[in-house]
Write an enzyme that holds these catalytic residues in place. Sequence first.
Site, PDB file in Angstrom:
ATOM      1  N   GLN A 142       1.005  -1.093  -0.203  1.00 26.48           N
ATOM      2  CA  GLN A 142      -0.171   0.110   0.329  1.00 26.48           C
ATOM      3  C   GLN A 142       0.998   1.219  -0.302  1.00 26.48           C
ATOM      4  OE1 GLN A 142      -1.313   2.201   3.032  1.00 26.48           O
ATOM      5  NE2 GLN A 142      -2.385   3.361   1.911  1.00 26.48           N
ATOM      6  N   SER A 143       0.399   2.223  -1.164  1.00 23.62           N
ATOM      7  CA  SER A 143       1.581   3.139  -0.978  1.00 23.62           C
ATOM      8  C   SER A 143       2.981   3.123  -1.930  1.00 23.62           C
ATOM      9  CB  SER A 143       1.221   4.413   0.369  1.00 23.62           C
ATOM     10  OG  SER A 143       1.393   5.101   0.128  1.00 23.62           O
TER      11      SER A 143
END
Length: 528
Positions: A224-225
Site C-alpha cells: 500500500q502507498s
Amino acid sequence: MWLTTTAATAATVLYGLSPVASAALYDSVVQTKYGKVQGYPAFNETYNGNLTHWKDITVWKGIPFAATTGGQNRWKAPQPASPWNGTLDAKEFGDVCPSATDGDNDYTITEDCLNLNIWSPAHSSSDKLPVVMWSYPALSTARDALFDGGGMADQGIVFVNYNYRTGSFGWMATPELSEEFEKVTGSNSSGNWGMLDQFAALKWIKANIANFGGDPDHITVMGQSAGSAATQHILNSNLTRGLIVGAIIESGVRYPEDPMAMEAAEAYRTLDVSYNTAEKFMASLNVSTIAEARELPMSDLVTNFLTSPYSFTATLDYYAIPETYWNTLRNKIAQDVPVLTGNTKDESGATYGLNISLETYYEDFNSTFSGEWLQRFLDLYPANDRVTASGAENSQWTDRSKIGTWLWSQMWNAAYESPIYNYYWDHAPPGQDQGAYHESEINYVLNNLYATSKPWTAADYAIAKKMNSYWANFIKTGNPNGPGLTPWPAVNSSELVQHVGDGWGQIPVGWSEKVALFKAWFSTLKKY
C-alpha cells in the site's frame, strides 16, 4: 536470543505449545539456507477475533534476509546474510531501518535492519500453500501491528512482511556510487538501494519459503502507498521476472500522463536530478566523498520525507526500473500476471470534512488547471459558497484518483493477457475523523482488526471478512471472486469499478463527462 536445537525443544515445553496444536510448525525447528529457526504460536488462548484456524498459525520474527547495510555496505546492493550456528529464536521482531518511522515509538533502529517476519498456518513443510509478500507504506515498519499477518494466514496463506531501506539510506545516488555499481552489475547507475532490498526479500522468500509450508512457485506481491510502489517495481522489473504470480497495488498506480504520478509514492527521478539532490545533501553534511559519508554516524543521515528539504526517492536507472511507466505499459515490459488495484475515497488530495473558502477553491483550481482547462473543470465542478467549494474540491481529487487508476487499468487491459481488477474503497473505520483515509482499508484487507485498538463493531468485522476473502481468493487463484461474494468482473472497456466497503458491486468510475474531461486533459500532459 539464540537457542540450540535441544534448547528450542525445551522452549516448546516451557511455553506450553504442544497442547495447542501438535501439528503446527511451532512444534518443530525450520531449516533455512542460512540456519535453523524456531517459531512460536501467533496467538495465545486469550485471542479474541473472527479467525477460525488461529491455533494453527506459527509466526517467525526477525529472520535476516541480508547482511547489515551499515559501514562499507552503506549504499550498496543488499549483501547475503551470514549463516548462523545453532537455532535462531524467532520470537522478537528485528531492528528497523533508519528513516522508516516518525520516531514516535520505542523501536530499535539500526542499519542491520534487513529482516522479515512469516505467518504460516502450515502443518508441514510439504503443504505448498500460496504465499503473499507485503510491502509497507512510508513511515512504517514490518513490525507495526497494522501489518500483522495472522488474518491472512487464517485463510491458508503464508504471509511475509519485511523491512527495507528508505530516505537517504535507500535512495541516494551519486556518480561515485554509480561507478562502484557499474563494476558489479555493468549498469552505470545508482540510487535504488531500497528497491534492491525489496527484490532481495522476494528472492529470499523464493529460496526458503517451502520449508515454512509455502509454495515458492506461487508468490503474490502486495503493498500500500510506498509499498504499492514496491509492488509496482517488482511487477515491472526484469530483475524479478518469473518470481511472482500476481500483484496487489493498493493506493498506488497513477495514470502515467497524470502529474501526480511523479508526486505520489511511486514517483521516480532521473539520474541527474538524484545526483543533484545527493550533492546538496552531502554538502550539508560537510562531506564530499562516499568514503567520508560511510564514516558518518547513522543519525547524521536520517531524513523524513514529510519534513526533509531533500527529496530522496527512486531513480529511473534503466536497471532496477527498466523504463518509464508509460513505456513499460505501452511496450509490455511488465510481467504478465493478474493485478488488483484501487484507491480509497479520502486520499490523494481529498480530505474528509474539508472546509475551504470559495477563494481558496479558485486558487487551487488555478494552480492545477490552465487555459481552457480551467473553465472546463470549473463547469463540471461548480461552486458558489464554502460548502459547495469544499465538496467540489474533494470530488475533483477523488475523481482524479479513481479515473487515473482506471485509465492505467485500461492500458494494462489493452497490453496484457492477464486480467486486472479495480476497486474503490469508501468505508470509514470507527473512532477517527478522517473518513475513508489513506491506509484505512489495510485492517480489513488483512482481517487483523484484533491487532489495532479502534472501537470495532460487528459491521466492521463483517466488512473485514468480505474484503479479506476477495484478497485471499486473488492471492490463491489470481481472481478475487468466490462463493458468497458479490461478483467482481475484471476490467473491460466499460467505465465501471468495484465498490467495496460501504457497498459492494460495480459502479461508474465517474460521471461520463468527467471521465472524458480527465482523459482529454491527461492526453495533453507529459508521459511519465
